[in-house]
Design a protein around this motif. Sequence first.
Motif, PDB file in Angstrom:
ATOM      1  N   ASP A 267      -8.011  20.220  13.993  1.00  0.00           N
ATOM      2  CA  ASP A 267      -7.417  19.559  12.379  1.00  0.00           C
ATOM      3  C   ASP A 267      -6.190  20.237  12.174  1.00  0.00           C
ATOM      4  O   ASP A 267      -5.405  19.395  11.262  1.00  0.00           O
ATOM      5  CB  ASP A 267      -8.574  19.714  11.619  1.00  0.00           C
ATOM      6  N   LEU A 268      -5.943  21.407  11.916  1.00  0.00           N
ATOM      7  CA  LEU A 268      -4.811  22.139  11.374  1.00  0.00           C
ATOM      8  C   LEU A 268      -3.603  21.513  12.069  1.00  0.00           C
ATOM      9  O   LEU A 268      -2.658  21.635  11.468  1.00  0.00           O
ATOM     10  CB  LEU A 268      -4.870  23.642  11.702  1.00  0.00           C
TER      11      LEU A 268
ATOM     12  N   ASP B   6      -3.293  18.614  13.936  1.00  0.00           N
ATOM     13  CA  ASP B   6      -3.126  17.224  13.311  1.00  0.00           C
ATOM     14  C   ASP B   6      -2.411  17.164  12.073  1.00  0.00           C
ATOM     15  O   ASP B   6      -1.648  16.283  12.070  1.00  0.00           O
ATOM     16  CB  ASP B   6      -4.589  16.492  13.575  1.00  0.00           C
ATOM     17  N   ALA B   7      -2.900  17.885  11.179  1.00  0.00           N
ATOM     18  CA  ALA B   7      -2.653  17.949   9.814  1.00  0.00           C
ATOM     19  C   ALA B   7      -1.001  18.369   9.977  1.00  0.00           C
ATOM     20  O   ALA B   7       0.012  17.510   9.376  1.00  0.00           O
ATOM     21  CB  ALA B   7      -2.928  18.809   8.662  1.00  0.00           C
TER      22      ALA B   7
END
Lengths: 116, 280
Positions: free
Chosen positions: B172-173, B175-176
Motif C-alpha cells: 500500500d505504501l 501504491d500511495a
Amino acid sequence: MAVITVDKLCKRYTGGAAPAVSDVSFTVADREFMVLLGPSGCGKSTVLRMIAGLEPITSGTVSIDGRIMNQVPAKLRDIAMVFQSYALYPHMTVYENLALPGACTLRRESWDSRSS
Amino acid sequence: MATQARFGFEQVRRVPLVLFVLLYTLVTGGPFLWVAAMSLRTTAEIFKAPYGLPAPAHWEKFVDAWTKSNYGTYFWNSTFVVVIAVALVTVIGAMAAHCLARYNFRGGRLVHFLILSGLVLPPQLLILALFQILLDINLYNTLTGLVLVYVATHIAMTVYILEGFFAQIPQDLFDAARMDGYSDFEIFWRVTMPIGAPAVFTAVTLNFIILWNEFLFAVVLLTDDEKRTLPLGIMHFTGSHQLDVGMAATGLMIAILPIIVIYAFFSETMIKGMTAGAVR
Ligand SMILES: Nc1ncnc2c1ncn2[C@@H]1O[C@H](COP(=O)(O)OP(=O)(O)O)[C@@H](O)[C@H]1O
Ligand SMILES: [Mg+2]
C-alpha cells in the motif's frame, strides 16, 4: 469534482484462473456518494485500483469527465485514495506526508512550464 | 519457601550457560588481548616472554608501522578498495533487491535464482577464471580490478539480505507513493531506501567487515607491494623473508581498529536488521 464512468471493465491477473473483475459498468455522477458492496474477494479493490491507475486494465474503459483514462498514469489522474492499511510514510513528518502529492504536482507543473 | 526453591533451581540452571559464555569470551577475547599486548612489545621481548604484559609499552611501534613498514599505504589501499566496493555493492544490490521484491516481470524468478546462486559458490572456484578475465581486460594487479571482483562476489549476499527486508514493506505504501506522483526511481530512493535503512546498515556493516579482512582474492589478484591491502601487508611480516611477530601484531591492531569502531557504531542497527529479516 467530476463524473467517473466505468464501462465493461474486465481484469484478469496474470496467472489467475478466473477473471478478478468481469464486465463491470457504472457511472458516478458529480458529487454523488457511491458505495461498492460485496463479499471478500469479489473484486472491489481491483475495480478501485483500476480507476486509480494502479492496475493495468485488461479490457473496458475508465473515463473521468468523458476522457478515457486507461493509458493515463496514476499520478496524472488527480485521484485520492485511502488504502486498507494506513500507508503513511514512517520516515516523514505529518506535514511531509500531507504535502507530498501537492509537492509532486508543483514540481511537475514547473517542469512542464519550463519545457514548453 | 517454594519461591526460594525455584530461585535456587533457576540459578543452578544458569550455571552451564554462564560457563559457556565465559569460555566463549575467553576463546574469542583471549587472542585479541594477546595480540593487543604484543602490538606494544618488540619482537625480542615477545620471544623472551610470549605472554608478557606490555610494560614498558612501545607506542612508537604504531608510528614505525605507519611510516617505515608501509602500513600507511596498505591502510589507504584497503580503505580505497573497501569503501568503493561497499558503496557500489550497496547501491547496485539495493536496486536489484527493490526490483525483485516489488515488480513482477518476465524472467524475474530466473534472475532471482541466478543472483542468489552466487551465495553457494565457493570463492576458490572463481579464482582461475577471475585471474584470466582480469588479465584479458588489463585489470590484473590493479585496485580497480579488485573492487570489481569484490562487488561481483558480494552482490548475492547483499541482495539476499535486502530483498527479505524490502519485501516486508507493505505494498500500500508503494501504491500511495505512485498516486502521490513519485517516479519509479523516487519510490526506490525515497521510500524503499529510508524505510529499509536497518537492512541497508546491516548489509553495509557485514560487507565492510568481510571485505576489510578479505585475503584470498587480494593475494591472487595483486602482486605489487604498493598495491597490497592490509591483510596481505600483515602476512608479509610473517612470510618467508622475515619473521617480525611484533610488527605483524602492530599491523593486526591497525587493521582491527576500524572494524571495532564500525561495529560499535552499527551493531545495534545491524542486529535489528538481521532479526527483522529473519522473522518473515
Ligand atoms: N495481485 C493479484 N494477483 C492475482 N490475483 C489477485 C491479485 N489481487 C487480487 N487478486 C484476486 O482477484 C480477486 C478480487 O480481489 P479483490 O479485488 O482484492 O477483492 P475485494 O477487494 O473485493 O475483497 C480475488 O479472487 C483475488 O484473489
Ligand atoms: Mg479489498
